[in-house]
Enzyme design. Structure first.
Site, PDB file in Angstrom:
ATOM      1  N   TYR A 144       0.953  -1.115  -0.106  1.00  0.00           N
ATOM      2  CA  TYR A 144      -0.066  -0.121  -0.211  1.00  0.00           C
ATOM      3  C   TYR A 144       0.898   1.201  -0.042  1.00  0.00           C
ATOM      4  O   TYR A 144       1.860   1.408   0.988  1.00  0.00           O
ATOM      5  CB  TYR A 144      -0.824  -0.113   1.281  1.00  0.00           C
ATOM      6  CG  TYR A 144      -1.937   1.081   1.442  1.00  0.00           C
ATOM      7  CD1 TYR A 144      -2.953   1.224   0.597  1.00  0.00           C
ATOM      8  CD2 TYR A 144      -1.816   2.104   2.091  1.00  0.00           C
ATOM      9  CE1 TYR A 144      -3.955   2.424   0.620  1.00  0.00           C
ATOM     10  CE2 TYR A 144      -2.376   3.363   2.409  1.00  0.00           C
ATOM     11  CZ  TYR A 144      -3.544   3.326   1.637  1.00  0.00           C
ATOM     12  OH  TYR A 144      -4.433   4.547   1.795  1.00  0.00           O
ATOM     13  N   ASP A 239       9.265   2.960  -0.249  1.00  0.00           N
ATOM     14  CA  ASP A 239       8.321   3.601   0.381  1.00  0.00           C
ATOM     15  C   ASP A 239       8.561   3.072   1.937  1.00  0.00           C
ATOM     16  O   ASP A 239       8.332   2.131   2.458  1.00  0.00           O
ATOM     17  CB  ASP A 239       6.870   3.159   0.128  1.00  0.00           C
ATOM     18  CG  ASP A 239       5.850   3.822   0.952  1.00  0.00           C
ATOM     19  OD1 ASP A 239       6.124   4.261   2.124  1.00  0.00           O
ATOM     20  OD2 ASP A 239       4.669   3.444   0.494  1.00  0.00           O
ATOM     21  N   LYS A 267       4.314   9.223   8.981  1.00  0.00           N
ATOM     22  CA  LYS A 267       4.020   8.479  10.210  1.00  0.00           C
ATOM     23  C   LYS A 267       5.300   9.415  11.065  1.00  0.00           C
ATOM     24  O   LYS A 267       5.093  10.492  11.650  1.00  0.00           O
ATOM     25  CB  LYS A 267       4.235   7.340  10.211  1.00  0.00           C
ATOM     26  CG  LYS A 267       2.941   6.894   9.298  1.00  0.00           C
ATOM     27  CD  LYS A 267       2.478   5.520   9.383  1.00  0.00           C
ATOM     28  CE  LYS A 267       1.805   5.065   8.447  1.00  0.00           C
ATOM     29  NZ  LYS A 267       0.135   5.147   8.480  1.00  0.00           N
TER      30      LYS A 267
HETATM   31  N1  HOZ Z   1      -3.939   3.412   6.058  1.00  0.00           N
HETATM   32  C1  HOZ Z   1      -3.692   3.555   7.230  1.00  0.00           C
HETATM   33  C2  HOZ Z   1      -3.187   2.034   7.815  1.00  0.00           C
HETATM   34  N2  HOZ Z   1      -1.985   1.516   7.421  1.00  0.00           N
HETATM   35  C3  HOZ Z   1      -4.547   4.330   8.073  1.00  0.00           C
HETATM   36  C4  HOZ Z   1      -5.869   3.421   8.546  1.00  0.00           C
HETATM   37  C5  HOZ Z   1      -6.988   4.284   9.330  1.00  0.00           C
HETATM   38  O1  HOZ Z   1      -6.793   4.947  10.103  1.00  0.00           O
HETATM   39  O2  HOZ Z   1      -8.216   3.796   8.769  1.00  0.00           O
END
Ligand code: HOZ
Length: 424
Positions: A144, A239, A267
């Site tokens: 992702y 990433d 982050k």
């Molecule tokens: N995409 C993030 C987790 N890998 C955030 C998920 C969220 O806060 O819903």
């Protein structure tokens, strides 16, 4: 556990915000639960609006490696806030933070601050395309890289959690340039290069895949990607939105000794405030406007509060004992696995640095297809039991458990004790 006030907030939120949340996974959809609304975070704990406290293994999905409300980070934010929330002009902390990051990761000679990991990956891809004059991209199934159109093909995190393989709204011609290979599969990656080599701008990879649970790179995988990119004139983008300053202070690239062309951050680099960054070789980064012709911009980029939080965090992390944290995390994850194994359920518990992930399956997980073999019902039972016992795990089997420097032996003991009471 009484969570009535959270439920009231969620009911109201659901009339105002899609799904009642501002990011999908936290909706707790696929673990048969509704979200907790949080009032406060302190150290390794969160307190919800009903006054329940939880040991937090989500840590805002990664940023809070120092725990919530670290006094020095809080003080830095307060001090910066007293001098104004945003200037739309450069401030000194941008330079100091850039200096800290470039010193920590030699491959990052120059960088640009943005506001999220999504912005960082989106901009890094644009730059790679500009530098190479090519359009295609290789990404790995289950990885992702945020929610920019080009990356929404067989993505992990919420895309996998909600099983939305191709998101409506993403033009087919955009993802047509996104070529997919299974994580850890060098042969298929090589095959893509054989077929499309002169059109591939970049390979983007999470050096440790942390959005399909936790999948470690096999020996030689990252080195192989480096070699393929070099051979075919494509850029290698690491990433490190999750792994940056978590896998080691020098990130995954420092730990594995690989030199990517571009790196993306998010982050931890913002200490809990909305920050992302992308950087790499100076010759590439100088293509970014205004020194070059690749446009990228943001009113809140380099925001003084966010820079202060990131800077305070990195300054503490610089002398933090990552090895000790890894040792404590490994011991904890191993004990957790033994407890679950003792319950007679199939269990895998990959762990690295301060990350861990329970997969309820028989075989080790090396790619996204393997994650599909894990038993989702067992995960839901475990998640709900732990939450009822005051332990917060990520509400999706496609996310990673996070441990901070302030998780105590008592936190681990309480968590293991709670786990030992689960029945499947
Ligand atoms: N995409 C993030 C987790 N890998 C955030 C998920 C969220 O806060 O819903």
């Amino acid at each position: 556990m009484n969570t009535n006030t959270s439920q009231l907030y969620f009911d109201k939120a659901s009339t105002l915000i899609p799904g009642g949340v501002n990011s999908p996974v936290r909706a707790c959809h696929n673990v048969d639960s509704t979200p907790l609304f949080i009032f406060k975070g302190q150290g390794s704990h969160l307190m919800d609006v009903d006054g329940n406290t939880y040991i937090d293994f989500i840590l805002s999905w990664g940023p809070m490696i120092l725990g919530h409300s670290h006094p020095l980070v809080t003080a830095a934010i307060q001090e910066a806030a007293a001098r104004g929330a945003s200037y739309g002009a450069p401030c000194p902390d941008e330079v100091t933070l850039a200096e800290e990051i470039t010193a920590a990761l030699p491959s990052v000679e120059m960088l640009r601050m943005v506001n999220s990991g999504t912005e960082a990956t989106m901009s890094a891809l644009r730059l790679a395309r500009a530098v190479t004059g090519r359009d295609k991209l290789i990404k790995f199934t289950g990885c992702y890289h945020g929610h920019a159109d080009s990356f929404l093909a067989a993505a992990g995190s919420g895309v996998a959690t909600l099983a939305i393989p191709g998101t409506p709204g993403v033009p087919a011609h955009v993802v047509a340039d996104t070529l997919l290979a299974p994580y850890n599969d060098l042969e298929q990656t090589e095959e893509l290069f054989r077929t499309h080599g002169d059109q591939i701008a970049a390979v983007i990879v999470e050096p440790v895949a942390a959005n399909m649970g936790l999948v470690l790179p096999k020996a030689g995988f990252l080195e192989g990607l480096r070699a393929l990119c070099t051979k075919h004139g494509a850029l290698l983008i690491f990433d490190e939105v999750i792994t940056g300053f978590r896998l080691a202070f020098a990130g995954a690239q420092g730990r594995f000794g690989i030199v990517p062309d571009l790196t993306t951050f998010g982050k931890i680099v913002g200490g809990g405030l909305p920050v992302g960054a992308f950087g790499g070789k100076k010759e590439y980064m100088q293509r970014i406007a205004p020194s070059g012709d690749v446009y990228q911009a943001g009113t809140l980029s380099g925001n003084p509060l966010a820079m202060a939080a990131g800077l305070a965090t990195l300054r503490i992390l610089k002398s933090a004992d990552y090895e000790a944290l890894e040792q404590r995390s490994a011991t904890f994850a191993n004990e957790l696995r033994n407890i679950l194994e003792g319950k007679g359920v199939p269990i895998q518990m990959p762990t690295i640095a301060s990350m861990f992930c329970p997969y309820f399956c028989e075989e080790p997980v090396t790619c996204f297809a393997d994650t599909q073999k894990a038993d989702a019902r067992l995960f839901t039972t475990f998640y709900k039991h732990m939450r009822d016992q005051g332990i917060l795990l990520a509400p999706s089997a496609y996310e990673t458990g996070m441990i901070s420097f302030v998780h105590s032996e008592m936190d681990f003991e309480r968590t293991l004790n709670a786990a030992s009471q689960v029945s499947f």
